[in-house]
Scaffold this motif. Sequence first.
Motif, short mmCIF file in Angstrom:
data_model
loop_
_atom_site.label_atom_id
_atom_site.label_comp_id
_atom_site.label_asym_id
_atom_site.label_seq_id
_atom_site.Cartn_x
_atom_site.Cartn_y
_atom_site.Cartn_z
N THR A 118 0.82 -1.21 0.00
CA THR A 118 0.00 0.00 0.00
C THR A 118 0.86 1.26 0.00
OG1 THR A 118 -1.70 -1.20 1.24
CG2 THR A 118 -1.88 1.20 1.18
N VAL A 119 1.99 1.21 0.70
CA VAL A 119 2.92 2.35 0.68
C VAL A 119 3.43 2.57 -0.74
CG1 VAL A 119 5.16 3.20 1.50
CG2 VAL A 119 3.61 2.04 3.08
N PHE A 120 3.74 1.47 -1.44
CA PHE A 120 4.20 1.58 -2.82
C PHE A 120 3.10 2.15 -3.72
CE2 PHE A 120 4.58 -0.25 -7.09
CZ PHE A 120 5.85 0.20 -7.44
N PHE B 165 0.60 4.07 -2.76
CA PHE B 165 0.47 5.48 -2.41
C PHE B 165 1.57 6.31 -3.07
CE2 PHE B 165 2.31 8.77 0.35
CZ PHE B 165 1.28 9.71 0.31
N GLY B 166 2.81 5.81 -3.02
CA GLY B 166 3.91 6.53 -3.64
C GLY B 166 3.75 6.67 -5.13
N THR B 167 3.23 5.63 -5.78
CA THR B 167 3.01 5.70 -7.23
C THR B 167 1.97 6.76 -7.56
OG1 THR B 167 3.52 3.33 -7.41
CG2 THR B 167 2.38 4.36 -9.26
N VAL B 168 0.91 6.82 -6.79
CA VAL B 168 -0.14 7.84 -7.02
C VAL B 168 0.38 9.23 -6.68
CG1 VAL B 168 -2.43 8.62 -6.31
CG2 VAL B 168 -1.98 6.17 -6.61
N TYR B 169 1.12 9.34 -5.59
CA TYR B 169 1.57 10.65 -5.12
C TYR B 169 2.64 11.24 -6.05
CZ TYR B 169 3.23 14.25 -1.89
OH TYR B 169 3.59 15.45 -1.31
N TYR B 170 3.64 10.41 -6.41
CA TYR B 170 4.74 10.90 -7.25
C TYR B 170 4.45 10.76 -8.74
CZ TYR B 170 7.75 11.12 -3.11
OH TYR B 170 8.30 11.43 -1.90
N GLY B 171 3.62 9.80 -9.09
CA GLY B 171 3.32 9.60 -10.50
C GLY B 171 4.26 8.65 -11.19
N ASN B 172 5.20 8.02 -10.48
CA ASN B 172 6.08 7.03 -11.10
C ASN B 172 6.51 6.00 -10.07
OD1 ASN B 172 9.01 7.70 -10.07
ND2 ASN B 172 8.08 9.68 -10.58
N ALA B 173 6.83 4.80 -10.55
CA ALA B 173 7.12 3.68 -9.66
C ALA B 173 8.50 3.79 -9.02
CB ALA B 173 7.02 2.37 -10.44
N LYS B 174 9.44 4.46 -9.67
CA LYS B 174 10.80 4.55 -9.11
C LYS B 174 10.79 5.31 -7.79
CE LYS B 174 15.49 6.08 -10.16
NZ LYS B 174 16.39 6.72 -11.16
N GLN B 175 10.15 6.46 -7.77
CA GLN B 175 10.08 7.22 -6.52
C GLN B 175 9.23 6.52 -5.47
OE1 GLN B 175 9.06 11.15 -8.53
NE2 GLN B 175 10.44 11.89 -6.93
N ALA B 176 8.24 5.76 -5.95
CA ALA B 176 7.42 4.98 -5.01
C ALA B 176 8.27 3.92 -4.31
CB ALA B 176 6.26 4.34 -5.74
N SER C 269 11.46 4.20 -3.79
CA SER C 269 12.33 4.94 -2.88
C SER C 269 11.60 5.32 -1.60
CB SER C 269 12.87 6.20 -3.56
OG SER C 269 13.61 5.87 -4.72
N LEU C 270 10.29 5.50 -1.70
CA LEU C 270 9.52 5.86 -0.51
C LEU C 270 9.48 4.71 0.49
CD1 LEU C 270 7.73 7.93 0.93
CD2 LEU C 270 5.77 7.00 -0.31
N ILE C 271 9.50 3.47 0.01
CA ILE C 271 9.47 2.32 0.92
C ILE C 271 10.70 2.31 1.81
CG2 ILE C 271 9.50 -0.21 1.03
CD1 ILE C 271 7.83 -0.28 -1.46
N LEU D 123 12.36 5.07 2.36
CA LEU D 123 12.43 6.45 2.84
C LEU D 123 13.76 7.10 2.47
CD1 LEU D 123 10.85 5.72 6.30
CD2 LEU D 123 9.77 6.95 4.44
N GLU D 124 14.02 7.09 1.17
CA GLU D 124 15.29 7.59 0.66
C GLU D 124 15.50 9.06 0.98
OE1 GLU D 124 17.04 8.12 -3.77
OE2 GLU D 124 16.56 6.05 -3.22
N ASN D 125 14.42 9.84 1.03
CA ASN D 125 14.53 11.27 1.31
C ASN D 125 14.53 11.59 2.80
OD1 ASN D 125 14.56 11.88 -1.45
ND2 ASN D 125 12.32 11.88 -1.55
N GLY D 126 14.47 10.56 3.64
CA GLY D 126 14.50 10.77 5.08
C GLY D 126 13.20 11.32 5.62
N LEU D 127 13.26 11.76 6.87
CA LEU D 127 12.06 12.25 7.55
C LEU D 127 11.73 13.69 7.18
CD1 LEU D 127 9.87 11.73 9.72
CD2 LEU D 127 11.53 12.51 11.43
N TYR D 128 12.73 14.45 6.78
CA TYR D 128 12.55 15.89 6.61
C TYR D 128 12.23 16.27 5.17
CZ TYR D 128 14.74 15.71 11.18
OH TYR D 128 15.03 15.41 12.48
#
Length: 428
Positions: free
Chosen positions: A323-325, A327-338, A340-342, A344-349
């Motif tokens: 579900t996180v993946f 959500f990331g696909t819908v939020y970012y619009g691409n699977a690669k960033q989704a 990375s969200l699993i 948490l490549e961009n960290g908490l901030y």
Amino acid sequence: MDETAIRDGHGAVSEPFNVRTPSHLMDHADLADSLLTIFLYMIAELSALQQIVTAMTGLDGLPVVIVEAVVTTLYTSAGGFKVSFITDIIQGTMVLALIFIGVITVGVNTDIDRSLIEPSGLLNATRLGWQLLYILPVAILTNDFFLSGFWMRAFASRTDKDLRIGVSIATFAVLCILVLVGSSGLIAAWSGAWPGDPPQEGFLALFLLLAQLPSWVVGIVLVMVVSLSTAAFDSLQSAMVSTASNDFFRNRLGIWWVRLGVVILIIPVAVLALRSPDVLRIFLISDLLSASVIPVLVIGLNDRCYWWRGFEVVVGGLGGILTVFIFGTVYYGNAKQAGSLIILENGLYAEDWSVFGAFVAAPIGGLLWALGAFALRVSVQYILARVQHRRFDAFDRPIPSTSGGTFTTADSSAADQPSVNSKSGKFV
């Protein structure tokens, strides 16, 4: 209490669940989650120590990490969990001494530059601040379920009363310590110690502040920091040994073989720690995993939900990550960033809603997937019961066995399940 007594206590988060609703699938899934959580915490502990030593002294923290890993491995292998109890006492003493020395020396030697207060923005409401009111309680509460060190201490308590007293004292002490340590970030920013040149991570603010103090203070603090890290690391090693011995090998393998496996495991832990500068990100990955699994797991700990099975927990946990993946696909619009969200490549901030959305999607998605798995399982059982002309028993309450505290279902035997002392208290 020795390690055997602790292991006999079946101190795993899913043990009460497994006793009531036997599931080898659930058992192995819980074991994997617990060991992975301990593994990530070990990496974070060594990584943080390396960066603290470098920030306070300017020296390479690699030798300190290697020495700590070797020393803790040796005395933990020789002394077992008893040594961990002793180092916990030392750890508590060191924390109090560190807070005492830090408060006095910072109060005497640190000057607040009032011109830095307003530009810092630390007194202003921020989107991240409001997000953390949800993220931190969910992340910390669910992740603590998988920390075997906490469970071993719970099962080492003589009575429920001792456990309540210990938890109450620890809660008050931790609250005071967190207030003081958290305030150090504000002082470090307003005194110019943080972010520093070059800019350092936020979790180093306290030690950057202490590094501005006289050399004798820095030396004492450094010794205390190493002692604290050692005490925490040996607890993680003991937890790894106990979890692997009890939950994986079911006490059939000699404890020394398990300890040997943990010694070998220290090598990749040290290597990954030296290559993982972002300690917070390590914790967040573990938190996201537990946020997916624990909400589904605790349903089975309720006696009224006796019909809940390990199948739902496993599907729900995996579904939460999926579900996180999504959500990331819908939020970012691409699977690669989704993807990375699993991790948490961009960290908490991150300056968006991605991390907050991930910690909302994980538990809610896990529950939805688990409910779907429950409906599917019950439907299949109902169809099979009709086809095979037998009674539909998916909602039958487990029958207590005569072995003392365990339960059996229509399709399982109590002989395959670990026994639980019927005289135990509510918590133990």
